[in-house]
Structure formats: C-alpha cells, structure tokens
Design a protein around this motif. Structure first.
Motif, mmCIF file in Angstrom:
data_model
loop_
_atom_site.group_PDB
_atom_site.id
_atom_site.type_symbol
_atom_site.label_atom_id
_atom_site.label_comp_id
_atom_site.label_asym_id
_atom_site.label_seq_id
_atom_site.Cartn_x
_atom_site.Cartn_y
_atom_site.Cartn_z
ATOM 1 N N ALA A 1 0.859 -1.190 0.000
ATOM 2 C CA ALA A 1 0.000 0.000 0.000
ATOM 3 C C ALA A 1 0.889 1.232 0.000
ATOM 4 N N HIS A 2 0.432 2.212 -0.751
ATOM 5 C CA HIS A 2 1.125 3.507 -0.807
ATOM 6 C C HIS A 2 0.201 4.547 -0.195
ATOM 7 N N LEU A 3 0.680 5.260 0.806
ATOM 8 C CA LEU A 3 -0.117 6.310 1.441
ATOM 9 C C LEU A 3 0.456 7.671 1.037
ATOM 10 N N ASP A 4 -0.333 8.436 0.312
ATOM 11 C CA ASP A 4 0.100 9.781 -0.087
ATOM 12 C C ASP A 4 -0.380 10.750 1.002
ATOM 13 N N ILE A 5 0.569 11.200 1.809
ATOM 14 C CA ILE A 5 0.229 11.977 3.008
ATOM 15 C C ILE A 5 0.544 13.471 2.851
ATOM 16 N N ALA A 6 0.636 13.927 1.589
ATOM 17 C CA ALA A 6 0.995 15.341 1.373
ATOM 18 C C ALA A 6 0.015 16.312 2.043
ATOM 19 N N GLY A 7 -1.269 15.926 2.146
ATOM 20 C CA GLY A 7 -2.261 16.841 2.715
ATOM 21 C C GLY A 7 -2.395 16.789 4.226
ATOM 22 N N VAL A 8 -1.818 15.787 4.844
ATOM 23 C CA VAL A 8 -2.104 15.556 6.268
ATOM 24 C C VAL A 8 -0.875 15.631 7.178
ATOM 25 N N THR A 9 0.294 15.813 6.579
ATOM 26 C CA THR A 9 1.532 15.799 7.358
ATOM 27 C C THR A 9 1.710 17.072 8.180
ATOM 28 N N TRP A 10 1.191 18.155 7.639
ATOM 29 C CA TRP A 10 1.346 19.461 8.273
ATOM 30 C C TRP A 10 -0.019 20.097 8.354
ATOM 31 N N SER A 11 -0.339 20.745 9.454
ATOM 32 C CA SER A 11 -1.650 21.368 9.562
ATOM 33 C C SER A 11 -1.517 22.836 9.933
ATOM 34 N N GLY A 12 -2.259 23.662 9.224
ATOM 35 C CA GLY A 12 -2.256 25.088 9.516
ATOM 36 C C GLY A 12 -3.171 25.463 10.672
ATOM 37 N N ALA A 13 -3.971 24.492 11.126
ATOM 38 C CA ALA A 13 -4.932 24.772 12.199
ATOM 39 C C ALA A 13 -4.791 23.732 13.305
ATOM 40 N N SER A 14 -5.023 24.162 14.537
ATOM 41 C CA SER A 14 -4.955 23.229 15.660
ATOM 42 C C SER A 14 -6.200 22.357 15.716
ATOM 43 N N LYS A 15 -6.015 21.103 16.073
ATOM 44 C CA LYS A 15 -7.122 20.184 16.313
ATOM 45 C C LYS A 15 -6.994 19.711 17.767
ATOM 46 N N PRO A 16 -8.038 19.057 18.291
ATOM 47 C CA PRO A 16 -7.999 18.754 19.740
ATOM 48 C C PRO A 16 -6.741 18.019 20.204
ATOM 49 N N THR A 17 -6.223 17.109 19.395
ATOM 50 C CA THR A 17 -5.029 16.373 19.849
ATOM 51 C C THR A 17 -3.820 16.665 18.991
#
Ligand code: BES
Ligand code: MN
Ligand code: ZN
Length: 500
Positions: free
Chosen positions: A461-477
């Motif tokens: 399996a190949h996981l393309d994580i370009a959109g989820v590696t860095w976040s501009g907004a804080s989330k609860p955890t």
C-alpha cells in the motif's frame, strides 16, 4: 508535560476538569463539585449555551466555597457511545483550555456512567485514552525561541487523570504513551528546519533508536551506488549534502516470522531541482520528509511498547537541489530493479527515491507486506485536503485493514484506484518509463502507478500523506504544525493483525 494516572478523588487545589453529559446531565464528579460550590455548575448550564454536548467547554473561575483555581466543564455528549477518538479529544481539550490559564496542575475526573459501553472500551482504556489525548495536545516545538516570556509559555505543568481502575488505566496508558512518543518524534522531525535536518543529520536521529532496541544501519552514497540505486542517487546529485538510506529493524517476534515493512520518502528539502518550484510557500518543502518521519516514529512506537512483531523501516534520505551537477529534465537513470527511467520533471523526485527503497526492501527482507508513506503529490491535496490521506494498494485485505485501523485512531485513509490504463501514461520514448504522466489529470494515481512498477507479488500500500503531514490549524489532539500522521494508523494495524 507530566501526565499521570491517579485515584478519582476531587482535589482541593489547582484546576479540576469534569464531564457533563448531553442535556446537562452531571457526572458524579460534576455533581460533587456542584454541591460544593452551591450550584455553580447548574447555574452555568442554566445561564449559558453549555449543555454537555460533545466538544463544548465552559470555565468557572475561582469557584466560591473552594480553594480551586478553576473548574473546567467538558461536554462529553452520550457517555455510552464515546470512542477512543472522542476520549482523546476530551483529554486534548482539557489540556488546551487550561494550558495558559495560570493553573499549574489540573486533575481531570471524567466519571460518567457506562462510558465506552457501546464501543467496548474497558474502564482502564477509557481513562488511558483521555490521558493520551492530553499528552498529544501538549506537544510544542519551541526549541528555536530564545525570547519567550513566561506568559508565552504554558502555565500547566502536570495533568493527573483520575481513574477508579487506576492500575489497569496505567497499564493501558504505558503502551499508548509509547505510541505518543513516536508521534512526538515524527512531529519533531518534520518541524526541524532544513539547514539542521538533512540526510546525514536525519540518519543520526535514526541512530538514536538503538536506545530502544532498534537495529540501525546507515548506507552512504558509495554503498547505494554499488547496489545500483541510480534513481535515488540522481535526486541527491545536485545537493552538497550526501544522500543516505537508513534501515531500521525491530525484532519483537521469533526469527521465523516474516517482517512487516514500512518505507518512507525522506526529501529533507524539495526545491524541485532544475524543475524549480515557485518561491511562494517553498519553505513548506522542509516537511517533504514527512513519510520518513512517520516511518521513524512508527519504529519508535513499536519498539517503545515492545510490540510482538518483526518490523523493518527503510527511509530514503535526499535533498533535491538545483546546481551545476544537478539532474536535468531528460536524464535517463537506471534504478536498482534494472528498469530505466526518463526524468522529465526533476520535481517528481519522491517516486525516484521510493522506487529504489521499495525494491531494496522487498529484495532483502521478503516482507509480509510493504507500506510506503510519502508527501508525494500536490494533487492529493486538491482531492482530499487535510481530512483523509490517499491510499493506493494492490491488495484488498491490506487496504481494508488499513482503512479500519485509520478510522479507529483518527488517521483516515481513502482508497484510490490503480488501473493499467493509468499505467500506460508512463510510457517513454527512450526508456522503460517516464517519471511523470504524459497527460494532465490523475497526478496522484500516475505517481502510484509508477511506484507499483517496483513492487512484485508482495501486498503493498502507498499512502500519499501530502495533505495531512502538516496542519495550519490546531485540532484537539494536534496543535498546528507537524501532525505525526501515520504513526498511529500503522501502530494500530500492527496491534490488530500482526502481533502474536
Ligand atoms: N513534495 C512534492 C509534493 C507536495 C506538494 C507535497 C505540496 C506537499 C505539498 C512532490 O515532490 C512534487 O513536487 N510533486 C509534483 C509532481 C509533479 C511534478 C508531477 C506535484 O505534485 O506538483
Ligand atoms: Mn517535488
Ligand atoms: Zn517532493
């Protein structure tokens, strides 16, 4: 941050966080505090919009009749149906709401009836996930700030989670905390600036895993050249900094068990090379090693919790720079597999790194499966944003297991198609394949098709994580910045299916 699990009594000092269920139903701890404060909690519920719905919070400052700093009310919705993600969000909110409040310590007592009954969580697990959420939310990367004033730093020094089944909660949290440490390592690595974190220094960070019992080998350019890794080496050719391939092994099972294998793209900075990227936002390309960081963090998590699995982590570490020696558009390179590649765009470099790392891994380790992670394409961000990572796989069972694990831990994966007609777009006039598709569209899929050409019979399996590696907004955890995405889903996959 000191996170501990203690008994469920309500303290006399510091801050206290308690749960209120939907329709303003007070939990036992909230009820006890309400009595002590002459009805302050019910008054909040009567006079504000806070009614215990999931995600809500309300603060009571300097509550009368107590010596507490403050009481934080956490809306927990329906206690029976709380999932581990909900519980982690509750712990995360408890931390975030109090981090800069002035309180140094908080005790979190979430003791509603039948918590997690529908989701089949034990009492210990319920509290352990609250603790993990508080831990994950407390992450900070401030080592390069030299002028922070006290009021710019969290006041909170310790979080105590009150649990009636404290011993079993502690056992569960010990394992989860090791996974949290893996997430923190991944976040640290993606946050480091690219003058500090480059292939050799990232390899040094991998070496530190030997302290956890991981075997670490570092291959330099000469060794990779001998192995024939012309695709990976071509990418690093324009950089002053030498490329590396790091092989990490955690052997937690018997010798005869085939290893599971994780492979990561570690482009410590991606300028695009001669196919240079535009200046705006290029600084983001420091986290183009997010796939490798997830693999490293996963190895740390598995070793840290002594997982009963044999696991291999392989990361290809390069810097993609333009200089007089850099690879040109039009170059033809020979990969370790023997297949030749026409490099038409030097910015499609991740696949060139991964193809040699994948080939090396399957050739040397004959793994049970291979999962690679990479910040591979901008197109996956267009498709999925920061909610889901893209998944591509040659194996239904593996991808179903990955989807379910991701759903459970909140690292969601959405499967995309692979098809021979997409593969045709990689046809080259001069070599076995080109490194970009020959038409517009489906950029994430053609990238995956490229990788698949380097995978034989092994489930992959190949996981393309370009959109989820860095976040501009804080989330609860997950505070804004590096998310650590990948560690939790891979750890959960192993925990569910590949241990003992
Ligand atoms: N590292 C990038 C992908 C990326 C872009 C990650 C934005 C995170 C944010 C990758 O190496 C790349 O440049 N991909 C190109 C491929 C194209 C040239 C076929 C892209 O997506 O534009
Ligand atoms: Mn690129
Ligand atoms: Zn890249």
């Amino acid at each position: 941050m000191d996170i501990s699990i203690t008994g469920a009594s309500i303290p006399g000092r510091g801050a206290v966080a308690v749960g209120v269920a939907k329709d303003g139903k007070l939990s036992p701890a909230a009820k006890a505090l309400d009595d002590k404060t002459d009805g302050a909690i019910r008054q909040v519920i009567r006079s504000s919009r806070f009614n215990g719905a999931s995600g809500q919070t309300a603060m009571i400052q300097a509550p009368r009749g107590t010596r507490l700093d403050r009481i934080l009310l956490l809306g927990i919705g329906d206690p029976k149906s709380l999932t581990q993600i909900d519980l982690e969000a509750i712990g995360g909110r408890a931390y975030s709401q109090l981090a800069g409040s002035g309180s140094k310590q908080v005790k979190v007592v979430i003791d509603a009836e039948n918590m997690g009954a529908k989701t089949r969580l034990s009492r210990g697990q319920v509290q352990a996930h609250i603790a993990l959420g508080a831990k994950l939310a407390s992450y900070r990367f401030d080592k390069y700030h030299t002028k922070l004033k006290d009021e710019d730093k969290p006041s909170l020094e310790s979080v105590a989670i009150g649990a009636r089944a404290a011993a079993s909660a502690r056992d569960a949290f010990e394992k989860l905390s090791a996974v949290g440490d893996g997430v923190f390592l991944t976040r640290d690595l993606v946050s480091e600036p690219p003058n500090i974190l480059f292939p050799a220094s990232l390899a040094d960070r991998c070496q530190e895993l030997t302290a956890l019992g991981v075997k670490v080998e570092v291959l330099g350019e000469a060794q990779m050249k001998k192995l024939g890794m012309g695709a990976l080496l071509g990418v690093g050719q324009g950089s002053e900094r030498e490329s590396r391939l790091v092989v990490m092994q955690w052997n937690g099972a018997t010798k005869k068990e085939k290893p599971v294998a994780f492979i990561g793209k570690g482009v410590t900075f991606d300028t695009g090379g001669i196919s240079l990227k535009p200046a705006a936002g290029m600084e983001d390309m420091k986290w183009d090693m997010g796939g490798s960081a997830a693999v490293i963090g996963t190895m740390a998590a598995l070793a840290g919790r002594q997982a009963k699995v044999n696991a291999v982590g392989v990361v290809g570490l390069v810097e993609n720079m333009p200089d007089g020696n850099a690879q040109r558009p039009g170059d033809v390179v020979t990969s370790m597999s023997g297949q030749t590649i026409e490099v038409l765009n030097t910015d499609a470099e991740g696949r060139l790194v991964l193809c040699d790392a994948l080939w090396y891994t399957q050739d040397r380790f004959k793994p049970e499966f291979m999962i690679n992670l990479a910040t591979l394409t901008g197109a996956i961000i267009i498709a999925l944003g920061d909610e889901y990572a893209g998944m591509f796989s040659n194996n239904d069972k593996l991808s179903e297991r990955l989807s379910a694990a991701g759903e459970a831990v909140g690292e969601k994966l959405w499967r995309f198609p692979l098809h021979k007609n997409y593969d045709k777009k990689l046809k080259s006039e001069i070599a076995d394949m080109r490194n970009i598709g020959n038409a517009r569209g489906a950029g994430s899929i053609t990238a995956a098709q490229f990788l698949q050409r380097f995978v034989n019979d092994v489930p992959w399996a190949h996981l393309d994580i370009a959109g989820v590696t860095w976040s501009g907004a804080s989330k609860p955890t997950s505070p804004k910045g590096g998310t650590g995405f990948g560690v939790r889903v891979l750890d959960e996959l192993v925990r569910r299916h590949y241990e003992g």
